[in-house]
Design a protein around this motif. Structure first.
Motif, mmCIF file in Angstrom:
data_model
loop_
_atom_site.group_PDB
_atom_site.id
_atom_site.type_symbol
_atom_site.label_atom_id
_atom_site.label_comp_id
_atom_site.label_asym_id
_atom_site.label_seq_id
_atom_site.Cartn_x
_atom_site.Cartn_y
_atom_site.Cartn_z
ATOM 1 N N ILE A 107 8.303 1.215 -0.795
ATOM 2 C CA ILE A 107 7.664 1.327 -2.178
ATOM 3 C C ILE A 107 6.982 2.760 -2.313
ATOM 4 C CG2 ILE A 107 5.406 0.583 -3.099
ATOM 5 C CD1 ILE A 107 5.854 -1.975 -1.411
ATOM 6 N N THR A 108 6.575 3.387 -1.328
ATOM 7 C CA THR A 108 5.947 4.522 -1.084
ATOM 8 C C THR A 108 6.897 5.510 -1.781
ATOM 9 O OG1 THR A 108 4.626 4.281 0.474
ATOM 10 C CG2 THR A 108 4.878 6.369 -0.037
ATOM 11 N N VAL A 109 8.069 5.918 -1.724
ATOM 12 C CA VAL A 109 9.048 6.764 -1.958
ATOM 13 C C VAL A 109 9.884 6.219 -3.237
ATOM 14 C CG1 VAL A 109 8.907 8.029 0.072
ATOM 15 C CG2 VAL A 109 10.773 6.217 -0.225
ATOM 16 N N ALA A 110 9.745 5.260 -3.599
ATOM 17 C CA ALA A 110 10.498 4.630 -4.445
ATOM 18 C C ALA A 110 10.809 5.582 -5.810
ATOM 19 C CB ALA A 110 10.136 3.118 -5.140
ATOM 20 N N TRP A 111 10.008 6.218 -6.637
ATOM 21 C CA TRP A 111 10.172 6.782 -7.757
ATOM 22 C C TRP A 111 10.682 8.204 -7.370
ATOM 23 C CZ3 TRP A 111 10.144 5.018 -12.363
ATOM 24 C CH2 TRP A 111 9.501 3.779 -12.766
ATOM 25 N N GLY A 112 10.446 8.917 -6.413
ATOM 26 C CA GLY A 112 10.949 10.060 -5.926
ATOM 27 C C GLY A 112 12.465 9.850 -5.391
ATOM 28 N N LEU A 117 -9.222 8.227 8.355
ATOM 29 C CA LEU A 117 -9.147 8.702 7.099
ATOM 30 C C LEU A 117 -9.436 7.914 5.887
ATOM 31 C CD1 LEU A 117 -5.678 10.870 7.611
ATOM 32 C CD2 LEU A 117 -7.887 11.782 7.577
ATOM 33 N N ALA A 118 -10.123 8.253 4.919
ATOM 34 C CA ALA A 118 -10.493 7.073 3.621
ATOM 35 C C ALA A 118 -9.859 7.928 2.408
ATOM 36 C CB ALA A 118 -11.999 7.145 3.557
ATOM 37 N N ALA A 119 -9.317 6.990 1.630
ATOM 38 C CA ALA A 119 -8.728 7.377 0.367
ATOM 39 C C ALA A 119 -8.857 6.218 -0.548
ATOM 40 C CB ALA A 119 -7.352 7.649 0.674
ATOM 41 N N ARG A 120 -8.478 6.683 -1.879
ATOM 42 C CA ARG A 120 -8.200 5.694 -2.781
ATOM 43 C C ARG A 120 -6.868 5.429 -3.376
ATOM 44 N NH1 ARG A 120 -11.688 2.632 -6.273
ATOM 45 N NH2 ARG A 120 -10.653 2.459 -8.752
ATOM 46 N N LEU A 121 -6.014 4.769 -2.818
ATOM 47 C CA LEU A 121 -4.727 4.982 -2.987
ATOM 48 C C LEU A 121 -4.054 3.592 -3.726
ATOM 49 C CD1 LEU A 121 -3.806 5.592 0.773
ATOM 50 C CD2 LEU A 121 -3.964 7.157 -1.269
ATOM 51 N N PRO A 122 -2.861 3.647 -4.260
ATOM 52 C CA PRO A 122 -2.160 2.720 -5.058
ATOM 53 C C PRO A 122 -2.055 1.510 -3.938
ATOM 54 C CG PRO A 122 -1.217 4.636 -5.440
ATOM 55 C CD PRO A 122 -1.933 4.983 -4.388
ATOM 56 N N LEU A 123 -2.339 0.231 -4.410
ATOM 57 C CA LEU A 123 -2.260 -0.971 -3.954
ATOM 58 C C LEU A 123 -1.264 -1.848 -4.762
ATOM 59 C CD1 LEU A 123 -2.400 -2.841 -1.169
ATOM 60 C CD2 LEU A 123 -4.642 -3.643 -2.172
ATOM 61 N N ILE A 124 -0.188 -2.239 -4.520
ATOM 62 C CA ILE A 124 0.608 -2.776 -5.511
ATOM 63 C C ILE A 124 0.807 -4.408 -5.238
ATOM 64 C CG2 ILE A 124 2.996 -2.573 -6.329
ATOM 65 C CD1 ILE A 124 2.781 0.536 -5.279
ATOM 66 N N ASP A 125 0.719 -5.230 -6.189
ATOM 67 C CA ASP A 125 0.969 -6.478 -6.195
ATOM 68 C C ASP A 125 2.816 -6.739 -6.329
ATOM 69 O OD1 ASP A 125 1.232 -9.266 -6.290
ATOM 70 O OD2 ASP A 125 -0.180 -9.529 -7.885
ATOM 71 N N MET A 126 3.474 -6.848 -5.300
ATOM 72 C CA MET A 126 4.630 -6.698 -5.288
ATOM 73 C C MET A 126 5.280 -7.616 -6.200
ATOM 74 S SD MET A 126 5.201 -3.655 -4.135
ATOM 75 C CE MET A 126 7.341 -3.982 -4.412
ATOM 76 N N PRO A 127 5.116 -9.009 -6.148
ATOM 77 C CA PRO A 127 5.805 -9.852 -7.022
ATOM 78 C C PRO A 127 5.558 -9.436 -8.509
ATOM 79 C CG PRO A 127 4.778 -11.003 -5.309
ATOM 80 C CD PRO A 127 4.322 -9.499 -5.213
ATOM 81 N N VAL A 128 4.404 -9.032 -8.887
ATOM 82 C CA VAL A 128 4.134 -8.878 -10.283
ATOM 83 C C VAL A 128 4.884 -7.410 -10.744
ATOM 84 C CG1 VAL A 128 2.397 -7.908 -12.005
ATOM 85 C CG2 VAL A 128 1.808 -10.059 -10.324
ATOM 86 N N HIS A 129 5.022 -6.450 -9.630
ATOM 87 C CA HIS A 129 5.427 -5.137 -10.073
ATOM 88 C C HIS A 129 7.211 -5.313 -10.316
ATOM 89 C CE1 HIS A 129 5.701 -0.849 -9.944
ATOM 90 N NE2 HIS A 129 6.640 -0.614 -8.947
ATOM 91 N N LEU A 155 0.828 -1.232 -0.097
ATOM 92 C CA LEU A 155 -0.113 -0.194 -0.053
ATOM 93 C C LEU A 155 0.956 1.180 0.089
ATOM 94 C CD1 LEU A 155 -3.147 1.272 0.372
ATOM 95 C CD2 LEU A 155 -2.584 1.289 2.676
ATOM 96 N N TRP A 156 0.698 2.110 -1.015
ATOM 97 C CA TRP A 156 1.253 3.467 -0.999
ATOM 98 C C TRP A 156 0.968 4.073 0.364
ATOM 99 C CZ3 TRP A 156 -0.153 8.588 -0.460
ATOM 100 C CH2 TRP A 156 0.842 9.584 -0.671
ATOM 101 N N TRP A 157 1.794 4.612 1.069
ATOM 102 C CA TRP A 157 1.393 5.526 2.402
ATOM 103 C C TRP A 157 2.629 5.468 3.100
ATOM 104 C CZ3 TRP A 157 -2.517 8.376 3.491
ATOM 105 C CH2 TRP A 157 -2.649 8.806 4.674
ATOM 106 N N PRO A 158 3.432 6.597 3.584
ATOM 107 C CA PRO A 158 4.477 7.073 4.275
ATOM 108 C C PRO A 158 4.285 6.383 5.633
ATOM 109 C CG PRO A 158 3.980 9.128 3.334
ATOM 110 C CD PRO A 158 2.491 8.066 3.134
ATOM 111 N N TYR A 159 4.921 5.480 5.983
ATOM 112 C CA TYR A 159 4.854 4.701 7.021
ATOM 113 C C TYR A 159 6.439 4.318 7.847
ATOM 114 C CZ TYR A 159 4.166 0.516 10.341
ATOM 115 O OH TYR A 159 4.259 -0.196 11.406
#
Length: 304
Positions: free
Chosen positions: A286-291, A110-122, A43-47
């Motif tokens: 995952i959350t910060v990977a591209w940045g 808090l509710a949101a629609r966020l990226p959820l990533i299937d990591m083996p596929v990604h 799940l995309w979220w700073p943690y």
């Protein structure tokens, strides 16, 4: 140049560099599917990552990429999924939260629609994208960063940086998950007690419903603990009772590479070569990977 590490940080950084025209090789002691990234909830979220002012910018840059990748979920493993962070508050987050479209206060949190990533596929997709850009991935042991034979080396070794740099500030935060047959749950849920090493979350992934979790500081064990697994299922079932009847498919354990602050910096070695560090992402790689990947690329090859 050589990127050391094949988790999400290493592969994403290598993709950014290769697609900018650099000749890139990735060296790692194990394939991507055996890294900590592969067992993450996704799940995309700073943690559990610092420093927050920088994390926000890295996370938002990554969010933009994931929103685009979510248009091709079967290929990239990225989907946009609704869910709730129970107990979270907007005034408890950084300025970055105000730029997350749709993030809103609800009765639970808090509710949101966020990226959820299937990591083996990604991870497999990242590796394929790297190869298409001319990159090479090699499984090989790296005894020391100074011994890597390249004019530019990018260190994305995560917890491995503890011994390779060496950097004793990097430490493991153990996470255990249980994978069960999904009884029909289509939304994600998190509830984190920051004063405890236990949390409650579930993520609907194509391979099953991922239940979590733990955040056990300085615990190196990769063996799933049955009592911990039972407690995870019980906490999740208290939120969604149908989980109690779901068949267990498997157990996962990963060691998050925690650090007081992400190390993202350029270092000049004694022989004149360049070493760029990109590690210490804690529970938000995952959350910060591209940045982080884009900043690492800029550090490796500064604009004239």
């Amino acid at each position: 140049m050589i990127v050391v590490g094949s988790g999400v940080a290493g592969l994403t950084t290598a993709v950014v560099l290769a697609e900018s025209g650099r000749r890139v090789r990735v060296w790692a002691r194990e394939p991507a599917e055996r890294t900590t990234s592969a067992v993450a909830g996704g799940l995309w979220w700073p943690y559990r990552i610092e420093p927050e002012p920088l994390v926000g910018a890295w996370a938002l840059a990554s969010l933009t990429v994931y929103e685009e990748l979510a248009r091709r979920p079967q290929e990239t493993g990225v989907r946009l999924v609704d869910g709730v962070h129970r107990g979270a508050r907007l005034d408890g987050l950084g300025a970055w939260a105000g730029r997350v479209a749709g993030l809103r206060a609800v009765a639970e949190g808090l509710a949101a629609r966020l990226p959820l990533i299937d990591m083996p596929v990604h991870l497999a997709w990242l590796r394929e994208r790297l190869v298409e850009a001319g990159g090479v991935v090699e499984v090989r042991e790296v005894p020391a960063l100074a011994a890597v034979p390249a004019p530019v080396v990018v260190n994305c070794t995560g917890l491995g940086a503890r011994s390779l740099v060496p950097d004793p500030a990097v430490r493991p935060v153990r996470g255990q998950l249980v994978v069960v047959e999904n009884p029909g749950i289509t939304t994600w849920f998190t509830s984190v007690e920051h004063a405890s090493d236990a949390s409650t979350y579930f993520m609907p992934q194509p391979g099953g419903l991922l239940l979590g979790g733990t955040a056990e500081d300085d615990d190196w064990s990769l063996r799933p603990d049955p009592a911990t697994a039972a407690a995870i299922v019980a906490r999740c079932a208290a939120v969604r009772p149908e989980i109690a009847r779901a068949r267990v498919l498997g157990h996962r354990v990963g060691l998050r590479p925690a650090r007081d602050a992400v190390r993202l910096e350029r270092q000049r070695l004694a022989d004149g070569r360049v070493l760029v560090h990109n590690y210490g992402h804690g529970g938000a790689g995952i959350t910060v990977a591209w940045g982080c990947a884009r900043q690492a690329a800029e550090l490796a090859f500064p604009a004239a």
